[in-house]
Design a protein around this motif. Sequence first.
Motif, PDB file in Angstrom:
ATOM      1  N   LYS A 176       0.854  -1.085   0.108  1.00 36.69           N
ATOM      2  CA  LYS A 176       0.000   0.114   0.100  1.00 36.69           C
ATOM      3  C   LYS A 176       0.858   1.073  -0.089  1.00 36.69           C
ATOM      4  CE  LYS A 176      -4.200  -1.868   1.999  1.00 36.69           C
ATOM      5  NZ  LYS A 176      -4.818  -2.036   3.337  1.00 36.69           N
ATOM      6  N   VAL A 177       2.067   1.249   1.050  1.00 35.35           N
ATOM      7  CA  VAL A 177       3.044   2.385   0.868  1.00 35.35           C
ATOM      8  C   VAL A 177       3.499   2.614  -0.590  1.00 35.35           C
ATOM      9  CG1 VAL A 177       5.032   3.304   1.933  1.00 35.35           C
ATOM     10  CG2 VAL A 177       3.300   2.026   3.236  1.00 35.35           C
ATOM     11  N   LEU A 178       4.136   1.517  -1.120  1.00 32.05           N
ATOM     12  CA  LEU A 178       5.078   1.533  -2.182  1.00 32.05           C
ATOM     13  C   LEU A 178       3.905   2.027  -3.474  1.00 32.05           C
ATOM     14  CD1 LEU A 178       7.072  -1.681  -1.966  1.00 32.05           C
ATOM     15  CD2 LEU A 178       7.778   0.642  -1.633  1.00 32.05           C
ATOM     16  N   SER A 179       2.609   1.359  -3.406  1.00 29.58           N
ATOM     17  CA  SER A 179       1.649   2.052  -4.441  1.00 29.58           C
ATOM     18  C   SER A 179       1.371   3.375  -4.938  1.00 29.58           C
ATOM     19  CB  SER A 179       0.194   1.143  -4.267  1.00 29.58           C
ATOM     20  OG  SER A 179       0.480  -0.180  -4.321  1.00 29.58           O
ATOM     21  N   ASN A 180       1.757   4.202  -3.625  1.00 25.53           N
ATOM     22  CA  ASN A 180       1.509   5.730  -3.755  1.00 25.53           C
ATOM     23  C   ASN A 180       2.688   6.627  -3.588  1.00 25.53           C
ATOM     24  OD1 ASN A 180      -1.504   5.545  -3.657  1.00 25.53           O
ATOM     25  ND2 ASN A 180      -1.204   4.307  -1.877  1.00 25.53           N
ATOM     26  N   THR A 181       4.071   5.682  -3.696  1.00 23.57           N
ATOM     27  CA  THR A 181       5.072   6.610  -3.650  1.00 23.57           C
ATOM     28  C   THR A 181       5.196   7.289  -4.889  1.00 23.57           C
ATOM     29  OG1 THR A 181       6.398   4.568  -4.244  1.00 23.57           O
ATOM     30  CG2 THR A 181       6.268   5.019  -2.068  1.00 23.57           C
ATOM     31  N   SER A 182       6.107   8.494  -4.732  1.00 22.56           N
ATOM     32  CA  SER A 182       6.655   9.382  -5.795  1.00 22.56           C
ATOM     33  C   SER A 182       7.720  10.391  -5.284  1.00 22.56           C
ATOM     34  CB  SER A 182       5.529  10.138  -6.546  1.00 22.56           C
ATOM     35  OG  SER A 182       4.670  11.070  -5.887  1.00 22.56           O
ATOM     36  N   GLY A 183       8.562  10.778  -6.035  1.00 22.05           N
ATOM     37  CA  GLY A 183       9.595  11.531  -5.577  1.00 22.05           C
ATOM     38  C   GLY A 183      10.293  11.969  -6.557  1.00 22.05           C
ATOM     39  N   THR A 184      11.600  12.850  -6.175  1.00 21.52           N
ATOM     40  CA  THR A 184      12.498  13.197  -6.921  1.00 21.52           C
ATOM     41  C   THR A 184      13.965  13.144  -6.582  1.00 21.52           C
ATOM     42  OG1 THR A 184      12.419  15.450  -6.294  1.00 21.52           O
ATOM     43  CG2 THR A 184      11.254  15.064  -8.260  1.00 21.52           C
ATOM     44  N   LEU A 185      14.436  11.828  -6.492  1.00 23.93           N
ATOM     45  CA  LEU A 185      15.555  11.174  -6.063  1.00 23.93           C
ATOM     46  C   LEU A 185      16.910  11.938  -6.538  1.00 23.93           C
ATOM     47  CD1 LEU A 185      15.166   7.666  -4.747  1.00 23.93           C
ATOM     48  CD2 LEU A 185      15.588   9.460  -3.336  1.00 23.93           C
ATOM     49  N   ASP A 186      17.801  12.503  -5.843  1.00 24.87           N
ATOM     50  CA  ASP A 186      18.778  12.717  -6.362  1.00 24.87           C
ATOM     51  C   ASP A 186      20.330  11.864  -5.854  1.00 24.87           C
ATOM     52  OD1 ASP A 186      21.417  14.004  -7.381  1.00 24.87           O
ATOM     53  OD2 ASP A 186      20.991  15.884  -5.872  1.00 24.87           O
ATOM     54  N   PRO A 187      20.605  11.133  -6.965  1.00 24.58           N
ATOM     55  CA  PRO A 187      21.770  10.097  -6.480  1.00 24.58           C
ATOM     56  C   PRO A 187      22.890  10.701  -5.416  1.00 24.58           C
ATOM     57  CG  PRO A 187      21.120   9.949  -8.683  1.00 24.58           C
ATOM     58  CD  PRO A 187      20.458  11.232  -8.226  1.00 24.58           C
ATOM     59  N   ALA A 188      23.086  11.961  -5.960  1.00 26.54           N
ATOM     60  CA  ALA A 188      24.192  12.530  -5.234  1.00 26.54           C
ATOM     61  C   ALA A 188      24.388  12.757  -4.025  1.00 26.54           C
ATOM     62  CB  ALA A 188      24.764  13.902  -5.915  1.00 26.54           C
ATOM     63  N   VAL A 189      23.015  12.685  -3.206  1.00 24.74           N
ATOM     64  CA  VAL A 189      23.074  13.093  -1.707  1.00 24.74           C
ATOM     65  C   VAL A 189      23.473  11.773  -0.973  1.00 24.74           C
ATOM     66  CG1 VAL A 189      21.163  14.764  -2.166  1.00 24.74           C
ATOM     67  CG2 VAL A 189      20.509  12.196  -1.731  1.00 24.74           C
ATOM     68  N   PHE A 190      23.382  10.593  -1.834  1.00 25.47           N
ATOM     69  CA  PHE A 190      23.723   9.507  -1.084  1.00 25.47           C
ATOM     70  C   PHE A 190      25.284   9.139  -0.861  1.00 25.47           C
ATOM     71  CE2 PHE A 190      19.333   8.828  -2.362  1.00 25.47           C
ATOM     72  CZ  PHE A 190      18.740   8.465  -1.231  1.00 25.47           C
ATOM     73  N   GLU A 191      25.970   8.672   0.150  1.00 25.80           N
ATOM     74  CA  GLU A 191      27.109   8.428   0.477  1.00 25.80           C
ATOM     75  C   GLU A 191      27.582   6.947   0.099  1.00 25.80           C
ATOM     76  OE1 GLU A 191      28.601   9.046   4.363  1.00 25.80           O
ATOM     77  OE2 GLU A 191      27.754  11.275   4.465  1.00 25.80           O
ATOM     78  N   ASN A 192      26.609   5.927   0.224  1.00 26.17           N
ATOM     79  CA  ASN A 192      26.964   4.527  -0.400  1.00 26.17           C
ATOM     80  C   ASN A 192      26.704   4.409  -1.826  1.00 26.17           C
ATOM     81  OD1 ASN A 192      26.056   1.906  -1.148  1.00 26.17           O
ATOM     82  ND2 ASN A 192      25.946   1.558   1.187  1.00 26.17           N
ATOM     83  N   GLU A 193      27.992   4.073  -2.354  1.00 26.03           N
ATOM     84  CA  GLU A 193      28.082   4.071  -3.802  1.00 26.03           C
ATOM     85  C   GLU A 193      27.139   3.175  -4.347  1.00 26.03           C
ATOM     86  OE1 GLU A 193      31.809   3.718  -7.176  1.00 26.03           O
ATOM     87  OE2 GLU A 193      31.850   2.462  -5.248  1.00 26.03           O
ATOM     88  N   LEU A 194      26.778   2.004  -3.729  1.00 24.66           N
ATOM     89  CA  LEU A 194      25.879   1.041  -4.398  1.00 24.66           C
ATOM     90  C   LEU A 194      24.563   1.716  -4.565  1.00 24.66           C
ATOM     91  CD1 LEU A 194      26.522  -2.464  -3.154  1.00 24.66           C
ATOM     92  CD2 LEU A 194      26.312  -1.813  -5.489  1.00 24.66           C
ATOM     93  N   THR A 195      24.205   2.448  -3.530  1.00 24.39           N
ATOM     94  CA  THR A 195      22.784   3.309  -3.636  1.00 24.39           C
ATOM     95  C   THR A 195      22.866   4.232  -4.786  1.00 24.39           C
ATOM     96  OG1 THR A 195      22.534   2.695  -1.063  1.00 24.39           O
ATOM     97  CG2 THR A 195      21.239   4.615  -2.213  1.00 24.39           C
TER      98      THR A 195
END
Length: 861
Positions: free
Chosen positions: A399-418
């Motif tokens: 139910k949560v995943l069915s309504n997700t949306s966003g504008t993720l910026d990869p650069a904000v993550f320190e973990n390289e895999l993420t």
Amino acid sequence: MYTLPKIERFNQDVLSKYNIYNSVFITLPFHSIDNTGALLPLFTDICDTGFKKQETPKEIVDFFAQRYLHDASEADKIDIMFRFIQYIERQIVLFDAIEDAAFPIVNNMEGRGSLRDIKEKSDAKNKQEELIDFLEDFNVRTVLTAHPTQFYPGAVLGIINDLTEAIRKNNLLDIKQLLAQLGKTPFIKNEKPNPFDEAVSLIWYLENVFYETSGEMVHYLQKNIFDGNSIKNPLIKLGFWPGGDRDGNPFVTTEITLNVAERLRTSILKCYYIEMRGLKRKLTFSGVDTLVNQLEQKLYRSVFYSKGEIFITLDEFKSQLNKIKQIIIDQHQSLYLDELDALLIKVNLFGFHFASLDIRQNSKIHDSVFHDIVAYYLKTDESVFPKNYFELTEEEKFKVLSNTSGTLDPAVFENELTRLTIESVQAIKTIQQNNGEFGANRYIISNNESALNVMETFALFRLSNWEDPTVDIIPLFESVDDLQNAHAIMEKLYTNPAYAKHLINRNNKQTIMLGFSDGTKDGGYLMANWSIYKAKVELTEISRKYGIKVIFFDGRGGPPARGGGKTHKFYASLGPKIENNEIQVTVQGQTISSNFGTLDSCRYNLENLLSAGVTNQVFGKGDNELTLEEKSILDQLAGLGYEKYLSFKNHPKFIPYLEQMSTLKYYAKTNIGSRPSKRSKSEHLDFADLRAIPFVGSWSQLKQNVPGFFGVGTALKYFEDTNQWDKVQDLYDHSLFFKTLLENSMMSLAKSFFPLTAYMKKDPQFGDFWQIIYDEFLETKRLLLKIAGHKELMENYPDGKASIQIRERIVLPLLTIQQYALLRINELNKENTPDESLIKVYEKIVTRSLFGNTNASRNSA
């Protein structure tokens, strides 16, 4: 004049020519190795005789040195072994080139499985309309992967290509020069290729083989079955993994992914440009010449001056070609219309993408990436995920995943895999903008274990500012448990409103990938194959229930242990309860060069795949359906084989045997592929992290081929012991699926050679374990010969059997040298003060010997 039988054609055009040209090669005066060619046949004979006398590889090498090398030191023996390795590698190249040159003579290019055969059958059975309906909705997709089983560097592949052509023309002078060139060309890559290098080497096959062959096939169908009308359906699709397959490959970066996509676009535009140049010389008449010239100039600039810029769109290119076509028809008596149609067909097939670049990542990576993403949103925007997200039930998470949306910026993550995983999702959108939707529109989740794996991946797209992604999310089911649960997983997705809406946007099509390689590694030969068959039946049923057209994508390797072998027979055997709208199959390593490396072999194998679909859906509807009793027998056989394989896999000596007695750890040193040999970085060998290629390849190097037969003999013996043999015999006689399964296992047996490792039965640590393998081999061989009514393995494929026998004889000295080196390494390691430098030399011998053995088998890993 009658046509010679296949085996006679093979003997005449392959075996005889090999003996002639090999004698030329052996007498070439190479610097410092002038006596190697004379000594190698003697060593081969000593190996052959020695194994018949049950001598060990060490006894064989020592006897050879004593007889022919006269007071040889260890350094002398090592020197001749390296020279033999170099010679044998090149003999295999010679044999490859001769087989490739003879391909259209040995194989009937217009016979069963060809397009001509399809046409004649449809005419004879009055099924022309049915055939047209089928072809308007059917596709064959061959997906070239970067799995490292091809040991030839680019320069050697070029020599093979030129040598094949010279042999076809019987040009002795060119052959001698190319053999001399071969003798002086290095076979070893000093550095591992990066994924872009792998992509470039495989794009060669797209440009030089698939481009021409695919176009010609569709052109033939258009002229002979569609009465000249255009086929709107792209019958043949190409897929591509180098640069997009991130599963366990830390070297695939976003930059490489984008560069590979750009190279694919540049390559197809180059193909169009070359063809336009040819047309320009023919379409010289009024009203056409200026249009052709404009197109040629725009293509030229897009290829050679682009720096990523394109001076013509796909729609404009098609529109102009169609305009030229109409003028030719209206004003110029359709002059050269055939040539123009040939180009139009290719443009419809390949667009500006050439091949679809698939992105693949492992579900376990997605798990850690999703933890990072949820943690990020809990810090920055609590409206996206609840704080207790990871404590929720699967249904609540949906139910949560069915309504997700966003504008993720990869650069904000320190973990390289993420960061890389989010970038790969966003790279798909960039590629689609440049190459069209087909440039990259598939995201594969390997090791998919749940519906949640798919929903979280789907959410990744929506969180990357892509509300309705024009991307197929493809779960890859690999283990026996995952295959058995696959239909339940898909039902959860089909009944989820958000995912159902996504499928409507994707024309209600769902692609599901099924992995033979890891299935066999996990559950053994019979269980893996039968589990995949049953999974396809159940997935078809559940998909039809919800109005979804399911498409199966088979992750197949070269050998039977990884789903290879007689692939087209397997597809022809599936029956009506398995959806067959497309045949999608991975092609890798030596299977690319051996099955699709020349125009003839590519045409033959593509036509056979297309024919398999037609046979199953048009000519053989219902013919291959298994009865309830037959399914029950297959259940029993798979269960018995599974029990036997599990007890073997769980044997305490299983991992130590692979580590200490096989070549497993040497695969990582070969520099043939960019991928590590296992998914994790730990020093400890974890069976679950072990990739299928080194696993299957190591058994192949031992000439034991365990994954292709182990458990089959035990399963069949149960029916013999309980007086139920007639049941399995009837199944073999009447089921093409079961017959193909066992015939492919026979190929694994035919490529086994236990005298090579017979010395192991005296080993205090591994003797009993070796005996378990050998006993199962003998039992499987006895019962497969019994069920087939044969005296020898593969006697119904005499040319295939002859090819294997010659190849095995060529590499016999190489296998002996490899085992000798492994024995010396073990001896040296047991000394009080091991000679580390000498151990390194023998380790190099083992690594070098992998190359020729693998190349000779053509489908060994």
